[in-house]
Design a protein around this motif. Structure first.
Motif, short mmCIF file in Angstrom:
data_model
loop_
_atom_site.label_atom_id
_atom_site.label_comp_id
_atom_site.label_asym_id
_atom_site.label_seq_id
_atom_site.Cartn_x
_atom_site.Cartn_y
_atom_site.Cartn_z
N ALA A 1 37.93 15.70 2.04
CA ALA A 1 39.17 16.38 1.64
C ALA A 1 38.87 17.71 0.95
O ALA A 1 39.60 18.70 1.13
N TRP A 2 37.77 17.74 0.16
CA TRP A 2 37.43 18.99 -0.53
C TRP A 2 37.05 20.07 0.48
O TRP A 2 37.40 21.24 0.28
N ARG A 3 36.37 19.68 1.53
CA ARG A 3 35.99 20.66 2.55
C ARG A 3 37.23 21.18 3.28
O ARG A 3 37.30 22.36 3.64
N LYS A 4 38.20 20.30 3.48
CA LYS A 4 39.44 20.75 4.11
C LYS A 4 40.15 21.77 3.22
O LYS A 4 40.66 22.79 3.71
N ILE A 5 40.20 21.49 1.92
CA ILE A 5 40.82 22.45 0.99
C ILE A 5 40.05 23.76 1.01
O ILE A 5 40.63 24.85 1.00
N ASP A 6 38.71 23.64 1.02
CA ASP A 6 37.87 24.85 1.09
C ASP A 6 38.21 25.69 2.32
O ASP A 6 38.27 26.92 2.25
N MET A 7 38.43 25.03 3.44
CA MET A 7 38.67 25.76 4.69
C MET A 7 40.07 26.35 4.77
O MET A 7 40.26 27.42 5.33
N TRP A 8 41.06 25.65 4.19
CA TRP A 8 42.45 26.08 4.33
C TRP A 8 42.93 26.96 3.18
O TRP A 8 43.72 27.88 3.40
N VAL A 9 42.47 26.67 1.97
CA VAL A 9 42.98 27.37 0.79
C VAL A 9 42.07 28.51 0.36
O VAL A 9 42.53 29.63 0.10
N LEU A 10 40.77 28.24 0.27
CA LEU A 10 39.84 29.21 -0.31
C LEU A 10 39.79 30.54 0.43
O LEU A 10 39.78 31.60 -0.22
N PRO A 11 39.76 30.57 1.78
CA PRO A 11 39.73 31.87 2.45
C PRO A 11 40.96 32.73 2.16
O PRO A 11 40.86 33.95 2.02
N VAL A 12 42.13 32.08 2.07
CA VAL A 12 43.36 32.83 1.77
C VAL A 12 43.29 33.41 0.36
O VAL A 12 43.60 34.58 0.13
N VAL A 13 42.89 32.57 -0.60
CA VAL A 13 42.78 33.01 -1.99
C VAL A 13 41.75 34.14 -2.11
O VAL A 13 41.97 35.13 -2.82
N ALA A 14 40.61 33.98 -1.42
CA ALA A 14 39.56 35.00 -1.47
C ALA A 14 40.08 36.34 -0.92
O ALA A 14 39.82 37.40 -1.49
N MET A 15 40.82 36.28 0.18
CA MET A 15 41.36 37.51 0.75
C MET A 15 42.39 38.15 -0.18
O MET A 15 42.46 39.38 -0.30
N PHE A 16 43.18 37.31 -0.88
CA PHE A 16 44.13 37.84 -1.87
C PHE A 16 43.40 38.70 -2.89
O PHE A 16 43.82 39.82 -3.20
N TYR A 17 42.31 38.15 -3.43
CA TYR A 17 41.64 38.88 -4.50
C TYR A 17 40.87 40.08 -3.96
O TYR A 17 40.80 41.12 -4.61
N LEU A 18 40.28 39.94 -2.77
CA LEU A 18 39.60 41.09 -2.18
C LEU A 18 40.56 42.26 -2.03
O LEU A 18 40.25 43.40 -2.39
N LEU A 19 41.75 41.98 -1.49
CA LEU A 19 42.73 43.05 -1.28
C LEU A 19 43.25 43.58 -2.61
O LEU A 19 43.50 44.79 -2.75
N SER A 20 43.39 42.70 -3.59
CA SER A 20 43.83 43.13 -4.92
C SER A 20 42.84 44.12 -5.50
O SER A 20 43.20 45.21 -5.97
N PHE A 21 41.56 43.75 -5.48
CA PHE A 21 40.54 44.61 -6.08
C PHE A 21 40.36 45.88 -5.25
O PHE A 21 40.18 46.98 -5.80
N LEU A 22 40.40 45.74 -3.94
CA LEU A 22 40.23 46.89 -3.06
C LEU A 22 41.34 47.91 -3.28
O LEU A 22 41.09 49.11 -3.43
N ASP A 23 42.59 47.42 -3.33
CA ASP A 23 43.74 48.33 -3.45
C ASP A 23 43.85 48.95 -4.84
O ASP A 23 44.49 49.99 -5.01
N ARG A 24 43.23 48.28 -5.83
CA ARG A 24 43.28 48.81 -7.20
C ARG A 24 42.16 49.81 -7.46
O ARG A 24 42.33 50.75 -8.23
N THR A 25 41.00 49.59 -6.86
CA THR A 25 39.83 50.41 -7.18
C THR A 25 39.50 51.46 -6.12
O THR A 25 38.58 52.26 -6.34
N ASN A 26 40.23 51.47 -5.00
CA ASN A 26 39.91 52.47 -3.98
C ASN A 26 40.25 53.89 -4.44
O ASN A 26 39.91 54.86 -3.77
N LEU A 27 40.89 54.01 -5.59
CA LEU A 27 41.15 55.33 -6.16
C LEU A 27 39.83 56.05 -6.45
O LEU A 27 39.73 57.27 -6.34
#
Length: 491
Positions: free
Chosen positions: A39-65
């Motif tokens: 079950a943990w691997r399923k959560i890793d596959m379904w939830v973690l990539p989305v959350v990771a992309m959220f933060y990548l885009l957050s940091f990218l859009d804030r620091t690309n200045l």
């Protein structure tokens, strides 16, 4: 997959929530079932990539200045160094204001609705930065960018604490926070490629950095409405038995977000979070590390350019230190989760920063100064997920935890404000000597305060063990949360 509706044969999510009361720990440990551990691997596959992309885009859009600055934004908008610092600061004021209310509202509104909405809207604002013609137009965009992004990092940490037991949490938090390192590397590569679009559509290359990155954020934000589950009980990719198993394991470690009675909003719990010594020691560390992280995130391209590289090569040469930071962060996260040593990993991170800043100050060689970035960036970025997990691990119930996490990130972004001025106008480029000395001192203080917090939590666990040896859990008054003798602080 969307979490709307119920999969065939799945239990009612609300019933699962109601029957899973949360506590500091259960009287009898929840058994580990190897057949359900997937079950943990399923959560890793379904939830973690989305959350990771959220933060990548957050940091990218804030620091690309920072990348846009090197690509000509400051010159085209006729901005002074002071005005550039103001533009960065304007982002952090609403960002800080939004963090606590956002975290307190997250469970009520639903993270599956609130987080995608924030992402989509700040993507629109990022795109609009590519069409600004004046300095004041840029200020307006930066204000709304900060307002919409404010709740994302504390919200994501809180959201993951709904899905993972305490000892499984840091590797996952590091998994998404390490995307900040990737975004540092990726933004340099992306900027190197995008600035070649200079003149396309009669727009400068720096404008296309904002437009293309913003449009992708909007598209991902819209898609995440259909991919982000509200909670384990609502996750359609888990079977009924897996849901029950995950919730039982979360209950065992005192996870939040499961029980309406103990997790309901309470101003008293908000106040109690402000009274926890570990919260304030961590707040100091968050401030210090926040200053380090944002100083390096915003100014690494400028620092590299100051070492003698052209604007285009500065974008490219800012990539390797961030790539190294990603590797160090993930290895440290594995060790932290495996050996339950959040504090020691934080101390190690501070030592890396001390080595890096000392190298930068002591050497006259530009190659050594460039090499020092591998230590400083790795140390600053490695500390952040460890501190975030440490804070989330050691506060309960839900409202107290949400408040403690928000306090930490308010302090982190307060450090971001200092960083924008420290390197933006208070320290002379290209070597930023005064700023480097300040950051070196911050690294030393970070190690000292981390050691203090580690000792405090160890001492509290020792006192709790003495109480458990002489009393039973039934003798203890309810509602103590992390102050309960049966709640073991994570070191």
């Amino acid at each position: 997959m969307s979490d709307t509706g119920k999969s065939q044969g799945s239990p009612d999510p609300e019933k699962l929530v109601e029957t899973s009361s949360v506590g500091t720990s259960s009287d009898s440990p929840a058994p580990v079932d190897p057949t359900l551990e997937k079950a943990w691997r399923k959560i890793d596959m379904w939830v973690l990539p989305v959350v990771a992309m959220f933060y990548l885009l957050s940091f990218l859009d804030r620091t690309n200045l920072g990348n846009a600055r090197v690509a000509g934004l400051q010159k085209d908008l006729k901005m002074t160094n002071k005005q550039y610092s103001i533009a960065l600061t304007v982002t952090y004021v609403p960002y800080i204001v939004a963090e606590l209310p956002s975290n307190l509202l997250l469970k009520t509104v639903g993270p599956n609705l609130m987080l995608p909405t924030m992402l989509t809207l700040w993507g629109v604002v990022t795109t609009l930065q590519g069409v600004v013609k004046t300095y004041h137009g840029l200020l307006a965009c930066r204000f709304f960018l900060g307002l919409l992004e404010g709740g994302v990092f504390p919200g994501l940490v809180l959201y993951l604490s709904f899905f993972y037991p305490r000892q499984r949490l840091q590797w996952r938090i590091s998994g998404f926070f390490s995307t900040a390192s990737i975004s540092g590397a990726f933004s340099g590569l992306l900027a190197f490629a995008i600035i070649n679009m200079n003149g396309v559509g009669n727009r400068p290359g720096w404008a296309w950095i904002f437009i293309l990155e913003g449009l992708f954020t909007v598209l991902f934000g819209v898609s995440s409405y259909f991919t982000l589950p509200r909670s384990p009980a609502h996750a359609r990719f888990l079977t009924a038995k897996e849901k029950e198993y995950v919730i039982a394991q979360l209950k065992e470690t005192g996870a939040t977000g499961l029980d309406e009675d103990s997790d309901k909003f309470s101003w008293r719990e908000v106040g109690r979070a402000f009274m926890l010594p570990q919260v304030w020691m961590l707040a100091v560390i968050f401030f210090l590390d926040g200053t380090l992280v944002y100083a390096l995130a915003y100014f690494t391209p400028s620092i590299v350019q100051g070492l003698g590289y052209t604007a285009a090569r500065a974008q490219l040469f800012s990539v390797p230190p961030f790539a190294a930071a990603f590797v160090v962060t993930m290895v440290a996260a594995y060790i932290s989760d495996r050996y339950h040593c959040r504090g020691y990993v934080s101390i190690f991170s501070g030592i890396l920063c001390i080595i890096g800043f000392a190298m930068y100050l002591a050497s006259h060689s530009f190659k050594v100064k460039y090499g020092s970035l591998f230590f400083t960036i790795s140390g600053a970025y490695c500390a952040a997920p460890s501190l975030s997990t440490w804070g989330a691990n050691n506060a309960a119930p839900h409202t107290r935890r949400a408040t403690a996490i928000a306090i930490g990130f308010i302090m982190t972004n307060s450090g971001g404000i200092l960083a924008t001025w420290l390197l933006g106008s208070l320290s002379a480029p290209p070597l930023y000597t005064k700023a480097t000395i300040t950051l070196l001192v911050f690294s030393v203080v970070m190690v000292i305060v981390t050691a203090m917090n580690l000792y405090y939590l160890w001492d509290q666990n020792k006192k709790k063990a003495e109480i458990r040896a002489t009393t039973t859990r039934s003798d203890e008054q309810p509602g103590l949360g992390d102050r309960s003798a049966w709640f073991i602080y994570n070191l």
